[in-house]
Write a protein that holds these residues in place. Structure first.
Motif, PDB file in Angstrom:
ATOM      1  N   LYS B  54      19.905 -24.998 -54.363  1.00  0.00           N
ATOM      2  CA  LYS B  54      19.698 -23.601 -53.455  1.00  0.00           C
ATOM      3  C   LYS B  54      21.038 -22.933 -53.625  1.00  0.00           C
ATOM      4  O   LYS B  54      21.039 -21.885 -53.859  1.00  0.00           O
ATOM      5  CB  LYS B  54      19.216 -23.909 -52.220  1.00  0.00           C
ATOM      6  CG  LYS B  54      17.783 -24.692 -52.000  1.00  0.00           C
ATOM      7  CD  LYS B  54      17.376 -25.097 -50.750  1.00  0.00           C
ATOM      8  CE  LYS B  54      18.388 -25.787 -49.951  1.00  0.00           C
ATOM      9  NZ  LYS B  54      18.685 -27.326 -50.299  1.00  0.00           N
ATOM     10  N   SER B  55      21.976 -23.795 -53.270  1.00  0.00           N
ATOM     11  CA  SER B  55      23.170 -23.057 -53.043  1.00  0.00           C
ATOM     12  C   SER B  55      24.015 -22.515 -54.172  1.00  0.00           C
ATOM     13  O   SER B  55      24.452 -21.441 -54.338  1.00  0.00           O
ATOM     14  CB  SER B  55      24.160 -23.915 -52.354  1.00  0.00           C
ATOM     15  OG  SER B  55      24.130 -24.257 -50.830  1.00  0.00           O
ATOM     16  N   THR B  56      23.561 -23.264 -55.272  1.00  0.00           N
ATOM     17  CA  THR B  56      24.133 -23.001 -56.699  1.00  0.00           C
ATOM     18  C   THR B  56      23.481 -21.497 -57.111  1.00  0.00           C
ATOM     19  O   THR B  56      24.010 -20.727 -57.761  1.00  0.00           O
ATOM     20  CB  THR B  56      23.561 -24.233 -57.744  1.00  0.00           C
ATOM     21  OG1 THR B  56      24.353 -25.303 -56.872  1.00  0.00           O
ATOM     22  CG2 THR B  56      24.249 -23.923 -59.255  1.00  0.00           C
ATOM     23  N   HIS B  96      27.857 -17.693 -46.969  1.00  0.00           N
ATOM     24  CA  HIS B  96      27.741 -18.924 -47.785  1.00  0.00           C
ATOM     25  C   HIS B  96      27.699 -19.963 -46.863  1.00  0.00           C
ATOM     26  O   HIS B  96      28.028 -20.116 -45.813  1.00  0.00           O
ATOM     27  CB  HIS B  96      29.307 -18.841 -48.692  1.00  0.00           C
ATOM     28  CG  HIS B  96      29.104 -18.179 -49.746  1.00  0.00           C
ATOM     29  ND1 HIS B  96      28.372 -18.404 -50.902  1.00  0.00           N
ATOM     30  CD2 HIS B  96      29.672 -16.929 -49.965  1.00  0.00           C
ATOM     31  CE1 HIS B  96      28.560 -17.353 -51.960  1.00  0.00           C
ATOM     32  NE2 HIS B  96      29.220 -16.462 -51.339  1.00  0.00           N
ATOM     33  N   GLN B  97      27.071 -21.179 -47.583  1.00  0.00           N
ATOM     34  CA  GLN B  97      26.994 -22.437 -46.677  1.00  0.00           C
ATOM     35  C   GLN B  97      28.343 -22.952 -45.922  1.00  0.00           C
ATOM     36  O   GLN B  97      28.426 -23.180 -44.700  1.00  0.00           O
ATOM     37  CB  GLN B  97      26.291 -23.418 -47.316  1.00  0.00           C
ATOM     38  CG  GLN B  97      25.870 -24.731 -46.764  1.00  0.00           C
ATOM     39  CD  GLN B  97      25.075 -25.518 -47.627  1.00  0.00           C
ATOM     40  OE1 GLN B  97      25.023 -25.530 -48.793  1.00  0.00           O
ATOM     41  NE2 GLN B  97      24.345 -26.485 -46.988  1.00  0.00           N
ATOM     42  N   ASN B  98      29.264 -22.830 -46.870  1.00  0.00           N
ATOM     43  CA  ASN B  98      30.592 -23.178 -46.388  1.00  0.00           C
ATOM     44  C   ASN B  98      31.302 -22.019 -45.701  1.00  0.00           C
ATOM     45  O   ASN B  98      32.620 -21.975 -45.642  1.00  0.00           O
ATOM     46  CB  ASN B  98      31.271 -23.827 -47.374  1.00  0.00           C
ATOM     47  CG  ASN B  98      31.433 -23.002 -48.822  1.00  0.00           C
ATOM     48  OD1 ASN B  98      31.227 -21.840 -48.634  1.00  0.00           O
ATOM     49  ND2 ASN B  98      31.998 -23.679 -49.663  1.00  0.00           N
ATOM     50  N   MET B 180      21.461 -15.611 -46.725  1.00  0.00           N
ATOM     51  CA  MET B 180      22.095 -16.619 -46.005  1.00  0.00           C
ATOM     52  C   MET B 180      21.607 -17.891 -46.000  1.00  0.00           C
ATOM     53  O   MET B 180      20.603 -18.195 -46.044  1.00  0.00           O
ATOM     54  CB  MET B 180      21.324 -16.068 -44.428  1.00  0.00           C
ATOM     55  CG  MET B 180      21.691 -14.625 -43.938  1.00  0.00           C
ATOM     56  SD  MET B 180      21.346 -14.451 -42.240  1.00  0.00           S
ATOM     57  CE  MET B 180      21.769 -12.701 -42.076  1.00  0.00           C
ATOM     58  N   ASP B 181      22.826 -18.542 -46.409  1.00  0.00           N
ATOM     59  CA  ASP B 181      22.683 -19.964 -46.879  1.00  0.00           C
ATOM     60  C   ASP B 181      22.704 -20.968 -45.643  1.00  0.00           C
ATOM     61  O   ASP B 181      23.941 -21.184 -45.201  1.00  0.00           O
ATOM     62  CB  ASP B 181      23.683 -20.312 -47.760  1.00  0.00           C
ATOM     63  CG  ASP B 181      23.383 -21.510 -48.683  1.00  0.00           C
ATOM     64  OD1 ASP B 181      22.341 -22.473 -48.181  1.00  0.00           O
ATOM     65  OD2 ASP B 181      23.829 -22.042 -49.472  1.00  0.00           O
ATOM     66  N   GLU B 182      21.556 -21.362 -45.122  1.00  0.00           N
ATOM     67  CA  GLU B 182      21.714 -22.059 -43.881  1.00  0.00           C
ATOM     68  C   GLU B 182      22.352 -21.503 -42.596  1.00  0.00           C
ATOM     69  O   GLU B 182      23.370 -22.111 -42.152  1.00  0.00           O
ATOM     70  CB  GLU B 182      22.273 -23.562 -44.035  1.00  0.00           C
ATOM     71  CG  GLU B 182      21.261 -24.249 -45.141  1.00  0.00           C
ATOM     72  CD  GLU B 182      21.336 -25.638 -45.328  1.00  0.00           C
ATOM     73  OE1 GLU B 182      21.996 -26.284 -44.284  1.00  0.00           O
ATOM     74  OE2 GLU B 182      21.277 -26.296 -46.298  1.00  0.00           O
ATOM     75  N   PRO B 183      21.988 -20.199 -42.206  1.00  0.00           N
ATOM     76  CA  PRO B 183      22.695 -19.565 -41.215  1.00  0.00           C
ATOM     77  C   PRO B 183      22.772 -20.088 -39.957  1.00  0.00           C
ATOM     78  O   PRO B 183      23.646 -19.897 -39.128  1.00  0.00           O
ATOM     79  CB  PRO B 183      22.276 -18.075 -41.294  1.00  0.00           C
ATOM     80  CG  PRO B 183      20.794 -18.481 -41.568  1.00  0.00           C
ATOM     81  CD  PRO B 183      20.715 -19.360 -42.812  1.00  0.00           C
TER      82      PRO B 183
END
Ligand SMILES: Nc1ncnc2c1ncn2[C@@H]1O[C@H](COP(=O)(O)OP(=O)(O)OP(=O)(O)O)[C@@H](O)[C@H]1O
Ligand SMILES: [Mg+2]
Lengths: 340, 258
Positions: B54-56, B96-98, B180-183
């Motif tokens: 997903k993040s990729t 981003h997730q990070n 939004m990656d895992e906001p």
């Protein structure tokens, strides 16, 4: 517009940064901050400078005489210029080990140009271009070549020293020019022209560092290259730019050096390399990047110059100078571990 | 018509179309022929187990990675983003997730990173710090429950506050798509509710949102469309109104074929 500031959070907006060399925000009262070791770490160069002045002045009252102050300020000019360049590089998390050698090369290029053309302006331009060229080379090696900064600039350190020896055939070139001489002997009051030039460089650098997009991107690249890149900051270009700045300032340092020595010598100026890094460390700039100031390293450069000057004044052998610089720098580095 | 398969029909309402996108990191095939679409004005959810890709995929859309193959179309243009700046200029903002905040910079500096307000003409433009601090304070106040002072360094913020800052940044610049990656991964109950409210508001304002979440209830509550990824592939998509939590879990684990 809603303001989230509350009085407990200290002075709002711009007034806060005027207080801290890091452009940070003060939250505690001044008294509470005095007990905080982080405060001392941030201000190490200023505190150290004041302590040195007190010690040397009480040991020898000529230390703060007009003549000696003028001599110290003039002597500090080259180091200030180099330290400013080094600050930009170190703020991105890099290091430029080649500054002193590039300065030597640019000085030799200056000397040879002057010898063959007797044109001071041309010689200055050549010195700046020589520094610029090595700076661009460093920047490309680090940003495009993806070579570790340490190795890349170690390479150019050697290359620049070698090139200086080659083009000068290992011989110094005497440069006699009255305008150039004024640079290191004339001035306004205690402020010699070379110090004034260094101060102007520092002021411009401060504005660039804290008040421009580029400065913010330099800090962001050092703080987290990945995060900066994710917002679209071109971190490669930022790295190229900081090494270019360092190179250009090494070129300027070369002009001041030739003016000071009266000759362009291909000798290695390793002390300038160590001191430029030392001034930055003393100035509270984070060696991993992302945090720093220009005021700090400038004060650091003044401190190191005062240290050398004071020891000479007290008749301490020259041999003790590198030792004392080393001790001061290691102390500063230890102190900086307590920085927030 | 309804979209209930991995096929990607071309519709005028599609804002983003990902077609057969693949990306490998050395031997790791992070994305394999991924195809999905994202409609204008909708909240699209992307779910899948850890490491599903997903993040990729997000990083491909936001200009950090470039796919080895495949086509990404955004706003009817095939995109070839070279940098995240290209994606932002095209109208794609990403959390981003990070998190992608610079810890040593202040909240306002992070909010305006690479979007700094200046006065004067380049190359002599100076930062308009006053305006940025003022606007940053307003941006943050719309979201965070426990508002951090915008002049504090991000390093001093709690995980949830950082997340709030990152979300603020993505939501604040006029973008067509907010990813939004895992906001809400690090957020408390109240903050999660605020973020969900913000996501709905973004949709109501006409933005499309791509939401990645491991929280199925949240996905079912918010989204209009769900895409499921498994081991680098997009294994299926459903309209949220026509699916259930069980079905999505089945798609994720592979017990239900798309
Ligand atoms: N930069 C990279 N280099 C090498 N492998 C990577 C890189 N980024 C991701 N991967 C690999 O690609 C795969 C997909 O990772 P990705 O981060 O996209 O998963 P994800 O679906 O976001 O998972 P999560 O739910 O845990 O966030 C993983 O196997 C991961 O190890
Ligand atoms: Mg992920």
């Amino acid at each position: 517009m809603t303001h989230v500031h509350t009085p407990a959070e200290g002075p709002p907006l711009d007034s806060a940064d005027a207080i801290s060399p890091q452009g940070g925000v003060l939250k505690e009262s001044p008294l509470a901050r005095l007990k905080d070791i982080g405060f001392w770490a941030e201000w190490a160069s200023l505190v150290g400078l004041i302590v040195l002045i007190i010690v040397f002045q009480s040991a020898d009252s000529t230390f703060l005489s007009t003549g000696n102050v003028e001599a110290m300020l003039t002597a500090s000019a080259i180091l200030i210029v180099l330290a400013v360049g080094q600050t930009f590089v170190i703020t991105t998390g890099g290091i430029d080990l080649s500054v002193a050698s590039v300065m030597t090369f640019a000085a030799v290029a200056f000397g040879l140009t002057y010898k063959h053309s007797s044109n001071l302006a041309l010689a200055c331009v050549i010195a700046l271009l020589a520094g610029l060229a090595f700076g661009v080379a460093n920047g490309l090696l680090v940003s495009q070549g993806k070579i570790t900064d340490f190795i890349a600039t170690l390479g150019t350190l050697s290359a620049a020293s070698g090139a200086a020896l080659i083009i000068s055939n290992g011989k110094p070139t005497t440069v006699i020019n009255s305008t150039l001489l004024k640079l290191s002997s004339g001035g306004i009051g205690v402020l010699g022209w070379s110090f004034i030039i260094a101060a102007v460089v520092a002021v411009i650098a401060h504005v660039v560092y804290f008040r421009t997009r580029f400065g913010t991107h330099v800090l962001a690249t050092g703080g987290s290259a990945e995060a900066a890149a994710a917002t679209g900051v071109r971190t490669g270009r930022v790295k190229l730019a900081v090494y270019t700045i360092a190179g250009l300032l090494a070129g300027l340092g070369a002009i001041l050096l030739v003016s000071r020595v009266g000759a362009a010598e291909p000798a290695a100026n390793t002390a300038y390399l160590l001191n430029s890094v030392a001034a930055v460390v003393l100035g509270g700039v984070s060696l991993v990047g992302g945090r720093g100031s220009i005021v700090g390293p400038v004060l650091g450069a003044l401190l190191l110059t005062a240290l050398t000057n004071g020891l000479t004044l007290l008749g301490v052998s020259q041999f003790y100078q590198p030792l004392s610089v080393g001790i001061v720098v290691i102390l500063a580095a230890l102190l900086s571990r307590f920085q927030k | 018509m309804t979209i209930d398969s991995t096929a990607t029909p071309r519709t005028a309402t599609d804002l983003l179309r990902v077609e057969d996108v693949s990306l490998s990191f050395g031997p790791v095939r992070a994305l394999r022929d991924v195809s999905l679409t994202l409609r204008r004005g909708e909240i699209t959810a992307l779910v899948g187990d850890n490491g599903a890709g997903k993040s990729t995929l997000v990083r491909c859309v936001s200009g950090i990675h470039r796919p080895n193959s495949g086509v990404i179309t955004f706003d009817d243009n095939v995109i070839h983003f070279h940098t995240p700046d290209d994606a932002r200029n095209a109208g794609i903002e990403t959390v981003h997730q990070n998190l992608a905040l610079v810890e040593d910079l202040t909240v306002w500096q992070n909010l305006f990173l690479n979007r700094e307000k200046v006065y004067g003409k380049r190359p002599f433009a100076l930062l308009n710090r006053r305006a940025m601090k003022r606007d940053a304070a307003q941006m943050v106040s719309t979201l965070a429950v426990n508002v951090p002072a915008v002049t504090s360094r991000v390093r001093r913020l709690s995980g949830g506050q950082r997340q709030a800052v990152a979300i603020c940044r993505a939501a604040s610049f006029s973008s067509k798509l907010v990813i939004m990656d895992e906001p809400t991964a690090a957020l408390g109950v109240q903050e999660t509710a605020k973020v969900e409210q913000l996501i709905r508001r973004l949709r109501n304002d006409g933005h499309a949102v791509l939401l990645i979440s491991h929280n199925f209830e949240q996905v079912l509550r918010l989204s209009d469309q769900v895409w499921v990824m498994r081991a680098g592939r997009c294994v299926g998509g459903r309209r949220t109104t026509e699916t259930t939590g069980e079905e999505i879990v089945g798609l994720i684990t592979g017990t239900i074929a798309a």
